[in-house]
Design a protein around this motif. Structure first.
Motif, PDB file in Angstrom:
ATOM      1  N   MET A   1       0.844  -1.187   0.000  1.00 29.92           N
ATOM      2  CA  MET A   1       0.000   0.000   0.000  1.00 29.92           C
ATOM      3  C   MET A   1       0.889   1.250   0.000  1.00 29.92           C
ATOM      4  SD  MET A   1      -3.231   0.487   0.090  1.00 29.92           S
ATOM      5  CE  MET A   1      -4.411   1.730   0.344  1.00 29.92           C
ATOM      6  N   PHE A   2       0.481   2.266  -0.763  1.00 30.33           N
ATOM      7  CA  PHE A   2       1.243   3.503  -0.849  1.00 30.33           C
ATOM      8  C   PHE A   2       0.808   4.474   0.250  1.00 30.33           C
ATOM      9  CE2 PHE A   2       1.146   2.017  -5.302  1.00 30.33           C
ATOM     10  CZ  PHE A   2       2.511   1.899  -5.498  1.00 30.33           C
ATOM     11  N   GLU A   3       1.714   5.347   0.612  1.00 28.75           N
ATOM     12  CA  GLU A   3       1.366   6.404   1.563  1.00 28.75           C
ATOM     13  C   GLU A   3       0.395   7.377   0.893  1.00 28.75           C
ATOM     14  OE1 GLU A   3       4.571   8.450   3.452  1.00 28.75           O
ATOM     15  OE2 GLU A   3       5.832   6.659   3.434  1.00 28.75           O
ATOM     16  N   LYS A   4      -0.394   8.061   1.702  1.00 27.35           N
ATOM     17  CA  LYS A   4      -1.371   9.024   1.157  1.00 27.35           C
ATOM     18  C   LYS A   4      -0.672  10.152   0.400  1.00 27.35           C
ATOM     19  CE  LYS A   4      -4.911   8.229   4.612  1.00 27.35           C
ATOM     20  NZ  LYS A   4      -5.685   8.803   5.717  1.00 27.35           N
ATOM     21  N   ALA A   5       0.454  10.607   0.933  1.00 34.89           N
ATOM     22  CA  ALA A   5       1.174  11.708   0.279  1.00 34.89           C
ATOM     23  C   ALA A   5       1.667  11.272  -1.099  1.00 34.89           C
ATOM     24  CB  ALA A   5       2.344  12.170   1.140  1.00 34.89           C
ATOM     25  N   ILE A   6       2.173  10.054  -1.204  1.00 35.05           N
ATOM     26  CA  ILE A   6       2.658   9.533  -2.486  1.00 35.05           C
ATOM     27  C   ILE A   6       1.512   9.433  -3.483  1.00 35.05           C
ATOM     28  CG2 ILE A   6       3.626   7.489  -3.615  1.00 35.05           C
ATOM     29  CD1 ILE A   6       5.692   9.077  -2.091  1.00 35.05           C
ATOM     30  N   MET A   7       0.375   8.928  -3.041  1.00 40.13           N
ATOM     31  CA  MET A   7      -0.787   8.803  -3.928  1.00 40.13           C
ATOM     32  C   MET A   7      -1.262  10.182  -4.399  1.00 40.13           C
ATOM     33  SD  MET A   7      -1.515   5.724  -4.636  1.00 40.13           S
ATOM     34  CE  MET A   7      -3.140   5.908  -5.303  1.00 40.13           C
ATOM     35  N   GLY A   8      -1.301  11.128  -3.479  1.00 37.17           N
ATOM     36  CA  GLY A   8      -1.727  12.481  -3.850  1.00 37.17           C
ATOM     37  C   GLY A   8      -0.791  13.117  -4.860  1.00 37.17           C
ATOM     38  N   MET A   9       0.506  12.963  -4.635  1.00 32.15           N
ATOM     39  CA  MET A   9       1.493  13.539  -5.551  1.00 32.15           C
ATOM     40  C   MET A   9       1.402  12.882  -6.929  1.00 32.15           C
ATOM     41  SD  MET A   9       4.705  13.828  -2.913  1.00 32.15           S
ATOM     42  CE  MET A   9       5.860  14.542  -4.058  1.00 32.15           C
ATOM     43  N   ALA A  10       1.279  11.570  -6.948  1.00 33.13           N
ATOM     44  CA  ALA A  10       1.192  10.851  -8.224  1.00 33.13           C
ATOM     45  C   ALA A  10      -0.077  11.221  -8.982  1.00 33.13           C
ATOM     46  CB  ALA A  10       1.242   9.342  -7.979  1.00 33.13           C
ATOM     47  N   LEU A  11      -1.191  11.311  -8.276  1.00 34.34           N
ATOM     48  CA  LEU A  11      -2.447  11.669  -8.945  1.00 34.34           C
ATOM     49  C   LEU A  11      -2.398  13.077  -9.524  1.00 34.34           C
ATOM     50  CD1 LEU A  11      -5.065  10.022  -6.563  1.00 34.34           C
ATOM     51  CD2 LEU A  11      -4.450   9.306  -8.879  1.00 34.34           C
ATOM     52  N   LEU A  12      -1.780  14.000  -8.811  1.00 34.13           N
ATOM     53  CA  LEU A  12      -1.641  15.362  -9.344  1.00 34.13           C
ATOM     54  C   LEU A  12      -0.768  15.379 -10.592  1.00 34.13           C
ATOM     55  CD1 LEU A  12      -1.339  17.570  -6.168  1.00 34.13           C
ATOM     56  CD2 LEU A  12      -3.007  17.799  -7.988  1.00 34.13           C
ATOM     57  N   ARG A  13       0.293  14.594 -10.607  1.00 35.15           N
ATOM     58  CA  ARG A  13       1.157  14.533 -11.790  1.00 35.15           C
ATOM     59  C   ARG A  13       0.435  13.868 -12.963  1.00 35.15           C
ATOM     60  NH1 ARG A  13       4.547  18.390 -12.254  1.00 35.15           N
ATOM     61  NH2 ARG A  13       5.471  18.810 -10.254  1.00 35.15           N
ATOM     62  N   ILE A  14      -0.386  12.867 -12.684  1.00 38.74           N
ATOM     63  CA  ILE A  14      -1.193  12.248 -13.749  1.00 38.74           C
ATOM     64  C   ILE A  14      -2.185  13.269 -14.300  1.00 38.74           C
ATOM     65  CG2 ILE A  14      -2.990  10.524 -14.198  1.00 38.74           C
ATOM     66  CD1 ILE A  14      -1.452   8.675 -12.234  1.00 38.74           C
ATOM     67  N   LEU A  15      -2.808  14.041 -13.415  1.00 40.68           N
ATOM     68  CA  LEU A  15      -3.733  15.086 -13.847  1.00 40.68           C
ATOM     69  C   LEU A  15      -3.006  16.123 -14.698  1.00 40.68           C
ATOM     70  CD1 LEU A  15      -6.488  16.565 -13.709  1.00 40.68           C
ATOM     71  CD2 LEU A  15      -5.631  17.686 -11.648  1.00 40.68           C
ATOM     72  N   SER A  16      -1.834  16.536 -14.257  1.00 41.00           N
ATOM     73  CA  SER A  16      -1.057  17.522 -14.997  1.00 41.00           C
ATOM     74  C   SER A  16      -0.680  16.998 -16.384  1.00 41.00           C
ATOM     75  CB  SER A  16       0.212  17.874 -14.211  1.00 41.00           C
ATOM     76  OG  SER A  16       1.019  18.756 -14.936  1.00 41.00           O
ATOM     77  N   GLY A  17      -0.239  15.767 -16.456  1.00 36.16           N
ATOM     78  CA  GLY A  17       0.109  15.171 -17.747  1.00 36.16           C
ATOM     79  C   GLY A  17      -1.099  15.043 -18.664  1.00 36.16           C
ATOM     80  N   SER A  18      -2.238  14.697 -18.084  1.00 34.76           N
ATOM     81  CA  SER A  18      -3.468  14.584 -18.873  1.00 34.76           C
ATOM     82  C   SER A  18      -3.879  15.936 -19.445  1.00 34.76           C
ATOM     83  CB  SER A  18      -4.599  14.016 -18.014  1.00 34.76           C
ATOM     84  OG  SER A  18      -4.272  12.739 -17.546  1.00 34.76           O
ATOM     85  N   ILE A  19      -3.726  16.973 -18.644  1.00 34.83           N
ATOM     86  CA  ILE A  19      -4.037  18.323 -19.126  1.00 34.83           C
ATOM     87  C   ILE A  19      -3.100  18.695 -20.269  1.00 34.83           C
ATOM     88  CG2 ILE A  19      -4.020  20.776 -18.499  1.00 34.83           C
ATOM     89  CD1 ILE A  19      -4.964  19.900 -15.686  1.00 34.83           C
ATOM     90  N   GLU A  20      -1.820  18.369 -20.144  1.00 29.59           N
ATOM     91  CA  GLU A  20      -0.845  18.658 -21.204  1.00 29.59           C
ATOM     92  C   GLU A  20      -1.226  17.949 -22.505  1.00 29.59           C
ATOM     93  OE1 GLU A  20       2.418  20.156 -21.170  1.00 29.59           O
ATOM     94  OE2 GLU A  20       2.424  20.850 -19.098  1.00 29.59           O
TER      95      GLU A  20
END
Length: 88
Positions: A1-20
């Motif tokens: 299981m991933f830490e909450k901070a890691i999941m939040g950071m990864a999801l934001l980067r996925i969102l950023s890449g999707s926007i790009e």
């Protein structure tokens, strides 16, 4: 299981890449240099916002392990990065 901070950071980067990717497709569909430049310039706002939020999440996750002085240095470094890439 991933830490909450890691999941939040990864999801934001996925969102950023999707926007790009979405903006790249939008630029191709627009097919007008002036409008494409405007859309691309608008995208420049997303990067620093995602950087700040992701860094904040990471620092909150590290807050128990890092001293207060080091947190100040990290925030200062991020501020310098944002100042350096800021357009005049």
């Amino acid at each position: 299981m991933f830490e909450k901070a890691i999941m939040g950071m990864a999801l934001l980067r996925i969102l950023s890449g999707s926007i790009e990717i979405f903006v790249a497709i939008l630029i191709l569909r627009i097919n007008d240099i002036e409008k494409a430049l405007f859309v691309n310039s608008s995208l420049a706002l997303v990067g620093p916002i995602i950087l700040m939020i992701t860094t904040t999440i990471g620092l909150v996750g590290l807050s128990e392990k890092v001293s207060f002085i080091k947190l100040i240095w990290i925030f200062g470094g991020v501020a310098c990065i944002l100042y350096g890439v800021k357009s005049n």
